[in-house]
Write a protein that holds these residues in place. Structure first.
Motif, PDB file in Angstrom:
ATOM      1  N   GLN A  92       0.833  -1.198   0.000  1.00 37.52           N
ATOM      2  CA  GLN A  92       0.000   0.000   0.000  1.00 37.52           C
ATOM      3  C   GLN A  92       0.868   1.247   0.000  1.00 37.52           C
ATOM      4  OE1 GLN A  92       0.934  -1.481   2.705  1.00 37.52           O
ATOM      5  NE2 GLN A  92       0.226  -0.543   4.591  1.00 37.52           N
ATOM      6  N   PHE A  95      -2.894   7.687  -1.200  1.00 36.23           N
ATOM      7  CA  PHE A  95      -4.189   7.629  -1.865  1.00 36.23           C
ATOM      8  C   PHE A  95      -4.050   7.897  -3.362  1.00 36.23           C
ATOM      9  CE2 PHE A  95      -5.978   8.382   2.436  1.00 36.23           C
ATOM     10  CZ  PHE A  95      -6.925   7.368   2.428  1.00 36.23           C
ATOM     11  N   CYS A 312      -8.937  -2.707   7.545  1.00 38.33           N
ATOM     12  CA  CYS A 312      -7.551  -2.643   7.999  1.00 38.33           C
ATOM     13  C   CYS A 312      -7.233  -3.930   8.746  1.00 38.33           C
ATOM     14  CB  CYS A 312      -7.300  -1.446   8.898  1.00 38.33           C
ATOM     15  SG  CYS A 312      -5.614  -1.433   9.601  1.00 38.33           S
ATOM     16  N   HIS A 314      -6.457  -4.303   4.556  1.00 38.73           N
ATOM     17  CA  HIS A 314      -7.408  -4.084   3.476  1.00 38.73           C
ATOM     18  C   HIS A 314      -8.482  -5.164   3.424  1.00 38.73           C
ATOM     19  CE1 HIS A 314      -4.957  -1.165   0.706  1.00 38.73           C
ATOM     20  NE2 HIS A 314      -5.466  -0.570   1.771  1.00 38.73           N
ATOM     21  N   TRP A 339     -15.553   5.114   5.128  1.00 36.26           N
ATOM     22  CA  TRP A 339     -14.584   4.659   4.127  1.00 36.26           C
ATOM     23  C   TRP A 339     -14.310   3.179   4.346  1.00 36.26           C
ATOM     24  CZ3 TRP A 339     -10.045   8.765   4.512  1.00 36.26           C
ATOM     25  CH2 TRP A 339     -10.539  10.030   4.139  1.00 36.26           C
ATOM     26  N   MET A 341     -11.545   0.548   3.049  1.00 33.34           N
ATOM     27  CA  MET A 341     -10.269   0.457   2.346  1.00 33.34           C
ATOM     28  C   MET A 341     -10.099  -0.955   1.785  1.00 33.34           C
ATOM     29  SD  MET A 341      -9.623   3.538   3.051  1.00 33.34           S
ATOM     30  CE  MET A 341      -8.304   3.479   1.845  1.00 33.34           C
ATOM     31  N   THR A 368      -9.131   2.850  -2.367  1.00 32.25           N
ATOM     32  CA  THR A 368      -8.091   1.869  -2.638  1.00 32.25           C
ATOM     33  C   THR A 368      -6.705   2.413  -2.341  1.00 32.25           C
ATOM     34  OG1 THR A 368      -7.863   2.551  -4.956  1.00 32.25           O
ATOM     35  CG2 THR A 368      -9.519   0.869  -4.469  1.00 32.25           C
ATOM     36  N   CYS A 371      -4.518   3.916   3.310  1.00 29.93           N
ATOM     37  CA  CYS A 371      -5.389   3.966   4.485  1.00 29.93           C
ATOM     38  C   CYS A 371      -5.051   5.239   5.247  1.00 29.93           C
ATOM     39  CB  CYS A 371      -5.199   2.728   5.367  1.00 29.93           C
ATOM     40  SG  CYS A 371      -3.639   2.690   6.270  1.00 29.93           S
TER      41      CYS A 371
END
Length: 426
Positions: A92, A95, A312, A314, A339, A341, A368, A371
């Motif tokens: 990750q 954003f 979290c 994801h 949200w 994720m 996506t 986070c």
């Protein structure tokens, strides 16, 4: 540290200055760790495309090659970066475009990240952009040596998949990508993978909430050691195990755990401890369960929730589907944002399956790549958030200075719809 012939050749520059710099880093790293040798790897999960002010300056002044040398190789050199030697994925990062206008995240960082994706993609990095690469195609086999970052990914790889990796860093993974090598120490060695502590669940552990709370208790109890967990455990699914592992790595520093009959290296309790004497049991009972729940909820005072965060690590596709079912026919409170994720690959499946439409119709978002903890942003004005993640309840109040509530997915959705936290332990 003993080097094989191919490793000596890389160190001496036979494959160019970038590979030589990578091998030099690995030798220094391995010697500092007391490793006797390097081991061959074919799977790297690292961070190359994560935007930052330092990276922006390096790219602006010198280009992407220099940025990789400085950040991912700890080198002052200015040389061309070759194609990655072994399969490498990006975890990750910041954003992406889908968060513009939703998250207060700078457009220039989104653009920098897009440029990075183009550069590193051309150099052999798979842009999975998730802390759960195992959900979207990166599945090392049992016994495979890897070089992975991200605590929740590392504990899943070691424990659930039976792969072998330590919790690596930006520079060590950058060097591993160009060499296919990593110091052979820690979790790469069989003797370091056996259990050290025995945890017994004396209360039923069933579902996402309870697996997360048990993980938080286990991590705190064993810290950086290797727990073996038994007791009244209902068979977990992928989401339960990723949540459990992430919690152990948050409250402690667990990189591998064993659940006899569930995880691959522990067919039996005896196998989990490698034939050594089984240690005294640490009991997780009703009192401990209640204490964990209260600990995860001791950073919330106001019950007025303005932000709900799910995913979290994801979210899995099943978790997205559960959220859609919980939201169907409902509408978010005007002062509350939701949200979820998820990996971008799973967001695509959620789009095709109709889950995203249901969530958006209710006023929520499926975002996506990142986070709030990674990108350090939440909706503007956030004061109180709710989450079903023990990991985010642990970290986000400290990172963003906001209050936290922890509960089930359904309790979080209820908070998003009503604007009020009404969760309780049952």
């Amino acid at each position: 540290m003993r080097l094989a012939d191919d490793e000596k050749a890389m160190l001496d520059g036979a494959e160019g200055p970038a590979v030589a710099a990578a091998m030099d880093l690995l030798v220094r790293y391995g010697e500092a760790l007391g490793a006797e040798r390097l081991c061959d790897i074919r799977n790297v999960a690292g961070t190359m495309t994560q935007p930052s002010p330092v990276k922006a300056r390096l790219v602006r002044e010198h280009g992407w090659h220099k940025a990789y040398a400085t950040i991912n190789l700890d080198s002052d050199g200015d040389f061309e970066i070759p194609h990655m030697r072994v399969p490498t994925c990006q975890l990750q990062h910041g954003f992406g475009e889908d968060a513009l206008g939703v998250a207060p995240y700078p457009r220039e960082l989104v653009q920098l990240q897009q440029d990075a994706e183009s550069y590193y993609g051309a150099h052999g990095v798979n842009i999975l952009a998730t802390c759960t690469p195992y959900q979207v195609g990166n599945l090392p086999v049992r016994g495979e040596h890897c070089a992975w970052m991200e605590s929740s990914a590392v504990v899943y790889a070691n424990s659930v998949l039976g792969a072998r990796t330590n919790c690596e860093g930006t520079a060590s993974t950058g060097a591993a990508s160009l060499t296919g090598k990593i110091p052979c120490w820690g979790n790469h060695l069989p003797r370091n993978r056996y259990g050290t502590h025995l945890i017994e669940a004396a209360v039923p552990v069933d579902g996402f909430l309870d697996w997360g709370m048990l993980g938080y208790f286990v991590g705190d109890a064993v810290q950086e050691n290797r727990p073996v967990v038994v007791g009244d455990l209902r068979r977990p699914d992928l989401a339960d195990l990723k949540h459990f592992g992430a919690a152990t790595a948050s409250s402690g520093g667990v990189e591998i755990y064993h659940i006899p009959g569930i995880t691959p290296e522990a067919p039996t309790l005896e196998a989990a401890f490698g034939g050594a004497a089984v240690p005294e049991t640490i009991v997780y009972g009703e009192r401990e369960r209640r204490t964990v729940y209260e600990t995860l909820n001791d950073q919330g005072e106001s019950t007025d929730v303005d932000f709900v965060l799910l995913g979290c690590p994801h979210a899995s596709l099943d978790q997205i589907a559960r959220a859609a079912r919980a939201l169907e026919g409902r509408r978010l409170n005007p002062g509350t944002e939701l949200w979820i994720m998820a990996p971008r690959a799973l967001r695509t499946v959620a789009d095709r399956s109709g889950y995203t439409e249901i969530i958006q119709r209710a006023g929520g978002r499926v975002l996506t790549d990142s986070c709030p903890a990674m990108s350090r942003v939440a909706p503007e004005g956030t004061r109180v958030f709710a989450t079903d993640s023990a990991k985010q309840a642990h970290y986000l109040p400290a990172i963003l200075g906001i209050e936290a509530w922890f509960g089930t997915l359904e309790e979080c959705v209820d908070a998003a719809v009503t604007g009020t936290w009404r969760g309780e332990l049952t």
